[in-house]
Scaffold this motif. Structure first.
Motif, PDB file in Angstrom:
ATOM      1  N   UNK A  31       0.831  -1.215   0.000  1.00 42.39           N
ATOM      2  CA  UNK A  31       0.000   0.000   0.000  1.00 42.39           C
ATOM      3  C   UNK A  31       0.861   1.259   0.000  1.00 42.39           C
ATOM      4  N   UNK A  32       2.005   1.199   0.691  1.00 43.83           N
ATOM      5  CA  UNK A  32       2.899   2.361   0.770  1.00 43.83           C
ATOM      6  C   UNK A  32       3.886   2.434  -0.396  1.00 43.83           C
ATOM      7  N   UNK A  33       3.805   1.491  -1.302  1.00 41.41           N
ATOM      8  CA  UNK A  33       4.626   1.543  -2.502  1.00 41.41           C
ATOM      9  C   UNK A  33       6.067   1.113  -2.313  1.00 41.41           C
ATOM     10  N   UNK A  34       6.321   0.274  -1.318  1.00 46.39           N
ATOM     11  CA  UNK A  34       7.693  -0.215  -1.136  1.00 46.39           C
ATOM     12  C   UNK A  34       8.067  -1.175  -2.263  1.00 46.39           C
ATOM     13  N   UNK A  35       9.322  -1.066  -2.691  1.00 46.25           N
ATOM     14  CA  UNK A  35       9.839  -1.973  -3.720  1.00 46.25           C
ATOM     15  C   UNK A  35      10.411  -3.244  -3.113  1.00 46.25           C
ATOM     16  N   UNK A  36      10.960  -3.128  -1.913  1.00 42.11           N
ATOM     17  CA  UNK A  36      11.518  -4.281  -1.199  1.00 42.11           C
ATOM     18  C   UNK A  36      11.284  -4.091   0.295  1.00 42.11           C
ATOM     19  N   UNK A  37      11.174  -5.201   0.999  1.00 41.16           N
ATOM     20  CA  UNK A  37      10.943  -5.218   2.435  1.00 41.16           C
ATOM     21  C   UNK A  37      11.847  -6.273   3.055  1.00 41.16           C
ATOM     22  N   UNK A  38      12.805  -5.820   3.854  1.00 42.09           N
ATOM     23  CA  UNK A  38      13.684  -6.758   4.557  1.00 42.09           C
ATOM     24  C   UNK A  38      13.069  -7.036   5.923  1.00 42.09           C
ATOM     25  N   UNK A  39      12.662  -8.256   6.116  1.00 44.51           N
ATOM     26  CA  UNK A  39      12.129  -8.656   7.415  1.00 44.51           C
ATOM     27  C   UNK A  39      13.296  -9.169   8.246  1.00 44.51           C
ATOM     28  N   UNK A  40      13.520  -8.500   9.369  1.00 44.71           N
ATOM     29  CA  UNK A  40      14.697  -8.767  10.205  1.00 44.71           C
ATOM     30  C   UNK A  40      14.264  -9.118  11.626  1.00 44.71           C
ATOM     31  N   UNK A  41      13.556 -10.223  11.753  1.00 45.81           N
ATOM     32  CA  UNK A  41      13.105 -10.644  13.073  1.00 45.81           C
ATOM     33  C   UNK A  41      14.291 -10.962  13.975  1.00 45.81           C
TER      34      UNK A  41
END
Length: 163
Positions: A31-41
């Motif tokens: 929805x926010x238009x991110x191209x990539x999302x690094x999930x760093x749990x």
């Protein structure tokens, strides 16, 4: 030159201190238009692996690892690195899988920040330093990180540390 919108530090319910559902995080990122999302749990890649099955193009598998001296952010992780290792051992394990390594919130003592002598030891071995974290409660920690990165010719990463 193409610019990308990337989130490099966020958590899902796979982290013990987060309630964010993977599906909800992906929905907000799109929805926010991110191209990539690094999930760093924290100390796990479980949430990121699940997210990758839902949106392979968006997700970068990452992990925030609590070493015996401070935290590291790692991106493009293939195999989980356990918490509590000495920093040099954690870095070696990440290098063995060609991960990109950034130092998490290095001067934020409220959030597993690094002692200067430990930071100096690992600086030549990492790719970047987190120079801005939205969740920092102490005003000067981001500025200290930015200046340290500049003086040591490290790239800077930025993340929300959203939980």
């Amino acid at each position: 030159m193409q610019k990308w919108k990337i989130e490099l530090h966020c958590h899902t319910a796979a982290s013990p201190d987060s309630l964010v559902k993977v599906k909800d995080l992906i929905k907000v990122a799109r929805k926010r238009g991110l191209d990539r999302l690094a999930i760093t749990d924290h100390n796990t890649i479980r949430g990121a692996l699940y997210a990758k099955t839902l949106d392979p193009e968006l997700i970068i598998i990452g992990e925030e690892i609590l070493t015996s001296r401070g935290e590291l952010l790692a991106f493009f992780v293939k195999e989980e690195v356990p918490r509590g290792l000495e920093p040099l051992e954690a870095i070696k394990r990440l290098r063995d899988q060609n991960a990109f390594i950034s130092v998490s919130h290095p001067f934020d003592r409220l959030r597993h920040g690094w002692e200067l002598e430990d930071l100096i030891e690992i600086t030549p071995l990492v790719d970047a330093m987190e120079i801005f974290k939205a969740l920092s409660f102490i005003s000067n920690v981001n500025e200290e990180a930015k200046e340290y990165a500049r003086l040591n010719h490290l790239r800077g990463t930025i993340g929300s540390d959203a939980h």
